[in-house]
Design an enzyme around this catalytic site. Sequence first.
Site, mmCIF file in Angstrom:
data_model
loop_
_atom_site.group_PDB
_atom_site.id
_atom_site.type_symbol
_atom_site.label_atom_id
_atom_site.label_comp_id
_atom_site.label_asym_id
_atom_site.label_seq_id
_atom_site.Cartn_x
_atom_site.Cartn_y
_atom_site.Cartn_z
ATOM 1 N N TYR A 121 -16.749 -9.253 -22.671
ATOM 2 C CA TYR A 121 -18.007 -9.996 -22.801
ATOM 3 C C TYR A 121 -18.294 -10.829 -21.549
ATOM 4 O O TYR A 121 -19.411 -10.799 -21.006
ATOM 5 C CB TYR A 121 -17.925 -10.902 -24.029
ATOM 6 C CG TYR A 121 -19.136 -11.761 -24.275
ATOM 7 C CD1 TYR A 121 -20.257 -11.244 -24.913
ATOM 8 C CD2 TYR A 121 -19.160 -13.104 -23.886
ATOM 9 C CE1 TYR A 121 -21.374 -12.041 -25.154
ATOM 10 C CE2 TYR A 121 -20.260 -13.903 -24.123
ATOM 11 C CZ TYR A 121 -21.357 -13.366 -24.760
ATOM 12 O OH TYR A 121 -22.464 -14.153 -24.994
ATOM 13 N N SER A 157 -24.453 -16.124 -20.372
ATOM 14 C CA SER A 157 -23.536 -16.925 -21.188
ATOM 15 C C SER A 157 -22.863 -17.980 -20.332
ATOM 16 O O SER A 157 -22.525 -17.724 -19.170
ATOM 17 C CB SER A 157 -22.459 -16.018 -21.811
ATOM 18 O OG SER A 157 -21.413 -16.784 -22.378
#
Length: 235
Positions: A138, A125
Amino acid sequence: MKTAVVTGGASGIGLGIAQRLRSTGFHVASLDLNPPADDDFAYRADVTEPEQIADALTAIRAKLGPVTVLVNAAGIDGFKRFQNISFAEWQRVIDVNLNGVFHCVQAVLPDMLAAGWGRIVNISSSSTHSGQPFMTHYVSAKSAVNGLTKALALELGPSGITVNAVPPGFIDTPMLRKNEEARRLGGSVEDHIQRTPVRRVGTPDDIAAACAFLISEEAGYITGQIIGVNGGRNT
């Protein structure tokens, strides 16, 4: 013809990658919690459950042969103020986004070692570059995926296996639209487009193109790299 497995391949980025690899001549099987019923090469598996992964791979090998390409695209997000995250919530995000990569790589690695050739691409990410408030679990998991990628590249390179990561930027997926609707993005998708140097939202095809290159023979001298695909939002 080589066989590839794409986790999270039923929708979004994973689906785009699976479709791209099929179009370039790979046998492609996908693992997902919700595989489409009309896809004979989609298998139900939770990437946090090694036995489910092993069962799916047994079926894939019987139908398509040894697996020498793995794209780890399965993932879940989470939005909560850090002090309100329970350990169970923390652990779930870590389990899917990081431990799922661990389980899947370990499961396919014997095929790659036997072949003396392999390609692993981990979808991380762009938040690992920039950080992101209310997503500490996350961001932590995806940052660890980048570290795992670099360590595996050094360890597996002598065996003919490359390992790279692609951290997507702002990509138009069902997950993104769900978060826009829930007002978790700090503005609309259109607002973010105006903050993106190339002035558009990314697509799963953008990520798939980068993965296809890293899996190709031409990319055999590229390993341990974090290849951002983000429209210039992170450099």
